[in-house]
Enzyme design. Sequence first.
Site, PDB file in Angstrom:
ATOM      1  N   ASP A 198       0.822  -1.216   0.000  1.00  0.00           N
ATOM      2  CA  ASP A 198       0.000   0.000   0.000  1.00  0.00           C
ATOM      3  C   ASP A 198       0.855   1.265   0.000  1.00  0.00           C
ATOM      4  O   ASP A 198       0.322   2.372   0.010  1.00  0.00           O
ATOM      5  CB  ASP A 198      -0.936  -0.007   1.211  1.00  0.00           C
ATOM      6  CG  ASP A 198      -2.138   0.922   1.037  1.00  0.00           C
ATOM      7  OD1 ASP A 198      -2.559   1.128  -0.116  1.00  0.00           O
ATOM      8  OD2 ASP A 198      -2.644   1.439   2.042  1.00  0.00           O
ATOM      9  N   THR A 252      -8.419   4.354  -0.152  1.00  0.00           N
ATOM     10  CA  THR A 252      -8.573   3.078  -0.844  1.00  0.00           C
ATOM     11  C   THR A 252     -10.007   2.573  -0.747  1.00  0.00           C
ATOM     12  O   THR A 252     -10.627   2.630   0.315  1.00  0.00           O
ATOM     13  CB  THR A 252      -7.628   2.030  -0.234  1.00  0.00           C
ATOM     14  OG1 THR A 252      -6.297   2.520  -0.291  1.00  0.00           O
ATOM     15  CG2 THR A 252      -7.720   0.711  -0.983  1.00  0.00           C
ATOM     16  N   GLN A 265      -5.362  -1.923  -7.153  1.00  0.00           N
ATOM     17  CA  GLN A 265      -6.113  -1.117  -6.193  1.00  0.00           C
ATOM     18  C   GLN A 265      -6.928  -0.060  -6.923  1.00  0.00           C
ATOM     19  O   GLN A 265      -6.508   0.456  -7.955  1.00  0.00           O
ATOM     20  CB  GLN A 265      -5.159  -0.428  -5.209  1.00  0.00           C
ATOM     21  CG  GLN A 265      -5.857   0.338  -4.094  1.00  0.00           C
ATOM     22  CD  GLN A 265      -4.870   0.964  -3.117  1.00  0.00           C
ATOM     23  OE1 GLN A 265      -4.659   2.166  -3.144  1.00  0.00           O
ATOM     24  NE2 GLN A 265      -4.271   0.144  -2.254  1.00  0.00           N
TER      25      GLN A 265
END
EC number: 3.1.2.20
Length: 286
Positions: free
Chosen positions: A204, A228, A278
Site C-alpha cells: 500500500d 482506498t 487497487q
Amino acid sequence: MSQALKNLLTLLNLEKIEEGLFRGQSEDLGLRQVFGGQVVGQALYAAKETVPEERLVHSFHSYFLRPGDSKKPIIYDVETLRDGNSFSARRVAAIQNGKPIFYMTASFQAPEAGFEHQKTMPSAPAPDGLPSETQIAQSLAHLLPPVLKDKFICDRPLEVRPVEFHNPLKGHVAEPHRQVWIRANGSVPDDLRVHQYLLGYASDLNFLPVALQPHGIGFLEPGIQIATIDHSMWFHRPFNLNEWLLYSVESTSASSARGFVRGEFYTQDGVLVASTVQEGVMRNHN
C-alpha cells in the site's frame, strides 16, 4: 533488526482472543486515518493463524468500508469458508466501534509444481546509490508541517528508495508510472508467511498516489482526498524481504473521482514474486 522493524512486526503480531478472533493495535503515521497496509498486514496474519502451516496465501481481495481510527485497536474476526484438499479460503472482518471497517477474502495453498512463465521485469536503475525516502524527508524537514515532521524523518521499518522522487506535499506533472525499491530495515525471521504479510503491508506504499501524477498533484496537498476502496494481491513465488524488491506501479485510468493502479514486485534478478491492484477515491476539494 532495527527498532522500527521490530515495532512493525509486533504491530502485525495479533493477540488471540479466542478461536478465530484476534485483536490488533493501530499506529499513527501522520495520515488522516489508519494506514491501509496495516489493516491488510494484520488481516493476513489473522487469516494465516487459522490455516495449516504448510498452506501459504496466494491471493486476497479486500474492501475498505470505513476509515479506521489510528488511536483505537482493531478486532479481526476470521471465518472459515472452506478447507479443501488443495486450498483453504478465509474471510476476515476488521471491526472498530462495533462496525466493520474492512473485509478480506484470502485463499491459501501448499506449494505445488506446475506450468511456469512470467512477464519480463521492466528496466530500472539499481537501488545502490539511490537515496531513501527517509533521507529525502530529512533533507526537506524544514518544509514539513509539524504534525508530519517526526513521522516522516524517523527511522522506518522498510527502506524505500524511489527511482524518482514525487513530493507528496507539492506534486509535479509526470507519467502515471512509479518505481521504488523496497527491503526490510533489518533482518526478517526466516518464515515466508511473515514475509508475505509484511509485503502486504508494503504493497500500500507508493500505490494510489501514482494515479495523481498526470494531474501534478501530491496526495498530502491541501484539499486533496484519497482513500482506498479495494485492494487485491497475488503472491506468485517465494521471496525474501531482507533483499531488494522492485515495486513497479502504473495507473491505467482515473475517472468518476476514482483512481486505478496496478503493481508488480520483482527480485533484483528479475523474478516476478507478487502482483497488486487497487482502486481508490481521489477528490480535489479546492
